[in-house]
Design a protein around this motif. Sequence first.
Motif, short mmCIF file in Angstrom:
data_model
loop_
_atom_site.label_atom_id
_atom_site.label_comp_id
_atom_site.label_asym_id
_atom_site.label_seq_id
_atom_site.Cartn_x
_atom_site.Cartn_y
_atom_site.Cartn_z
N GLU A 5 2.33 9.33 -24.47
CA GLU A 5 1.63 8.77 -23.33
C GLU A 5 0.13 8.96 -23.52
OE1 GLU A 5 2.88 10.04 -19.48
OE2 GLU A 5 4.99 9.66 -19.86
N ASP A 6 -0.60 7.84 -23.46
CA ASP A 6 -2.05 7.91 -23.61
C ASP A 6 -2.73 8.30 -22.31
OD1 ASP A 6 -1.88 7.13 -26.28
OD2 ASP A 6 -1.90 5.00 -25.74
N ASP A 7 -2.11 7.96 -21.19
CA ASP A 7 -2.74 8.18 -19.89
C ASP A 7 -1.66 8.47 -18.87
OD1 ASP A 7 -4.72 8.45 -18.07
OD2 ASP A 7 -5.50 6.40 -18.23
N THR A 8 -2.05 8.77 -17.66
CA THR A 8 -1.11 9.06 -16.59
C THR A 8 -1.20 7.99 -15.52
OG1 THR A 8 -0.49 10.66 -14.88
CG2 THR A 8 -2.82 10.48 -15.41
N TRP A 9 -0.09 7.73 -14.84
CA TRP A 9 -0.09 6.82 -13.70
C TRP A 9 -0.47 7.54 -12.42
CZ3 TRP A 9 4.14 9.42 -15.37
CH2 TRP A 9 4.91 10.06 -14.42
N ILE A 10 -0.54 8.88 -12.45
CA ILE A 10 -0.78 9.64 -11.23
C ILE A 10 -2.28 9.74 -11.00
CG2 ILE A 10 -0.31 11.78 -10.00
CD1 ILE A 10 1.99 12.28 -11.98
N ASP A 11 -2.84 8.75 -10.32
CA ASP A 11 -4.27 8.79 -10.01
C ASP A 11 -4.46 9.35 -8.60
OD1 ASP A 11 -3.60 6.75 -8.25
OD2 ASP A 11 -4.72 5.19 -9.33
N GLU A 12 -5.67 9.28 -8.11
CA GLU A 12 -5.99 9.86 -6.80
C GLU A 12 -5.17 9.21 -5.68
OE1 GLU A 12 -7.71 12.69 -4.38
OE2 GLU A 12 -7.79 12.50 -6.57
N ASN A 13 -4.86 7.91 -5.82
CA ASN A 13 -4.04 7.23 -4.81
C ASN A 13 -2.66 7.87 -4.71
OD1 ASN A 13 -5.79 4.76 -4.13
ND2 ASN A 13 -5.70 4.67 -6.35
N PHE A 14 -2.06 8.17 -5.85
CA PHE A 14 -0.75 8.80 -5.86
C PHE A 14 -0.82 10.22 -5.29
CE2 PHE A 14 0.31 5.33 -8.62
CZ PHE A 14 1.68 5.18 -8.53
N ILE A 15 -1.85 10.95 -5.66
CA ILE A 15 -1.99 12.32 -5.18
C ILE A 15 -2.09 12.35 -3.66
CG2 ILE A 15 -3.53 14.33 -5.16
CD1 ILE A 15 -4.20 13.66 -8.10
N PHE A 25 2.04 22.55 -3.31
CA PHE A 25 2.41 21.17 -3.66
C PHE A 25 1.27 20.42 -4.32
CE2 PHE A 25 2.79 16.65 -3.02
CZ PHE A 25 4.12 16.39 -3.32
N GLU A 26 0.11 20.45 -3.71
CA GLU A 26 -1.00 19.64 -4.20
C GLU A 26 -1.42 20.06 -5.61
OE1 GLU A 26 -5.16 17.65 -2.55
OE2 GLU A 26 -4.06 19.10 -1.34
N GLU A 27 -1.38 21.35 -5.91
CA GLU A 27 -1.72 21.79 -7.26
C GLU A 27 -0.67 21.35 -8.27
OE1 GLU A 27 -4.52 23.20 -8.52
OE2 GLU A 27 -5.23 22.63 -6.53
N VAL A 28 0.58 21.28 -7.85
CA VAL A 28 1.63 20.79 -8.75
C VAL A 28 1.36 19.35 -9.13
CG1 VAL A 28 4.07 20.20 -8.94
CG2 VAL A 28 3.41 22.40 -7.98
N ILE A 29 1.13 18.49 -8.15
CA ILE A 29 0.92 17.08 -8.47
C ILE A 29 -0.38 16.88 -9.25
CG2 ILE A 29 -0.17 16.48 -6.25
CD1 ILE A 29 1.24 13.78 -6.44
N ASP A 49 0.85 -1.19 0.00
CA ASP A 49 0.00 0.00 0.00
C ASP A 49 0.88 1.24 0.00
OD1 ASP A 49 1.03 0.21 2.57
OD2 ASP A 49 -0.80 -0.48 3.55
N PHE A 50 0.25 2.40 0.16
CA PHE A 50 0.97 3.66 0.14
C PHE A 50 1.24 4.20 1.54
CE2 PHE A 50 -0.48 4.31 -4.37
CZ PHE A 50 0.79 4.50 -4.91
N HIS A 51 1.37 3.31 2.52
CA HIS A 51 1.76 3.78 3.84
C HIS A 51 3.06 4.58 3.70
CE1 HIS A 51 3.31 3.77 7.95
NE2 HIS A 51 2.11 3.40 8.37
N PRO A 52 3.15 5.75 4.32
CA PRO A 52 4.35 6.58 4.14
C PRO A 52 5.66 5.85 4.41
CG PRO A 52 2.66 7.83 5.27
CD PRO A 52 2.15 6.42 5.17
N THR A 69 0.97 13.75 -1.28
CA THR A 69 0.58 14.89 -0.46
C THR A 69 0.83 14.59 1.01
OG1 THR A 69 -1.09 15.57 -2.08
CG2 THR A 69 -1.29 16.46 0.13
N ASN A 70 0.59 13.35 1.41
CA ASN A 70 0.91 12.94 2.79
C ASN A 70 2.41 13.03 3.05
OD1 ASN A 70 -1.74 12.45 3.55
ND2 ASN A 70 -1.67 10.27 3.04
N LEU A 71 3.22 12.58 2.07
CA LEU A 71 4.67 12.67 2.23
C LEU A 71 5.12 14.13 2.34
CD1 LEU A 71 6.00 9.97 -0.26
CD2 LEU A 71 5.91 9.83 2.23
N TYR A 72 4.46 15.00 1.58
CA TYR A 72 4.76 16.43 1.66
C TYR A 72 4.45 16.96 3.06
CZ TYR A 72 3.42 21.35 1.43
OH TYR A 72 3.24 22.69 1.70
N LYS A 73 3.31 16.58 3.60
CA LYS A 73 2.93 17.05 4.94
C LYS A 73 3.87 16.53 6.01
CE LYS A 73 -1.98 17.56 3.78
NZ LYS A 73 -3.36 17.02 3.99
#
Length: 222
Positions: free
Chosen positions: A115-125, A100-104, A36-39, A129-133
């Motif tokens: 690139e047809d699509d992006t890997w940066i979905d809501e999970n990544f955002i 930060f959040e607007e950048v991502i 998972d995306f646990h920090p 953002t948690n890592l930034y905080k």
Amino acid sequence: MQLLDDTHKIYLLDNDNFSFPTLKMMNDDLVAIGGDFHPQRVINAYKNGLFPWFIDEYNHIHWFSPQKRMVLYPDQFRLTKSLKRTIKNKGFVVKTNENFEEVIKNCSTIKRKHEDDTWIDENFIIAYTNLYKLGFAYSIETYLDEKLVGGLYGVLIDDIFCGESMFSKEKDASKVAFYHLCKQAKKNGIKLIDCQVHNDHLASLGAKEIPRDEYFKLLKKD
């Protein structure tokens, strides 16, 4: 950790700990799936030379450690005459960690060549953002007439900045952000910018590929 593919050495991560395969356990670029995306898991990934790239249709995170790693030493940034003129005359204002959040979010929506699509979905955002905080992720932002027009973000692990993505809505806006990242890196003792995988844009700025084992030595993971 369970070995899923003996030929390619792809591992299934445990949910109850944050360990990753070592260099000797790696074969291909894709090293592990799951978790998972646990920090702490994400930080451990970067400390062990991996990064999450995308989530598949089964909701599995894919963790990569490229055999050829694209990197840039801050003092080798290629400042062209045209970019130097842009920095001097265009009127860009560069800030750090102001938005930060607007950048991502912009990185997740900007259209890119090949690139047809992006890997940066809501999970990544949410994850970054948690890592930034928590003080691990950073953004460099480029403004023009007080509007956010370019930038980049990444994760700082000791003295290596692991770049994740960049975007540009004005010509050279992301290059200006990258230039300022290199300036800050030299000022603050950051020895390397990890660009992950090859692309022509980064190569034009001075980035180059090095073998995975050399990158691990720089991580002090040899």
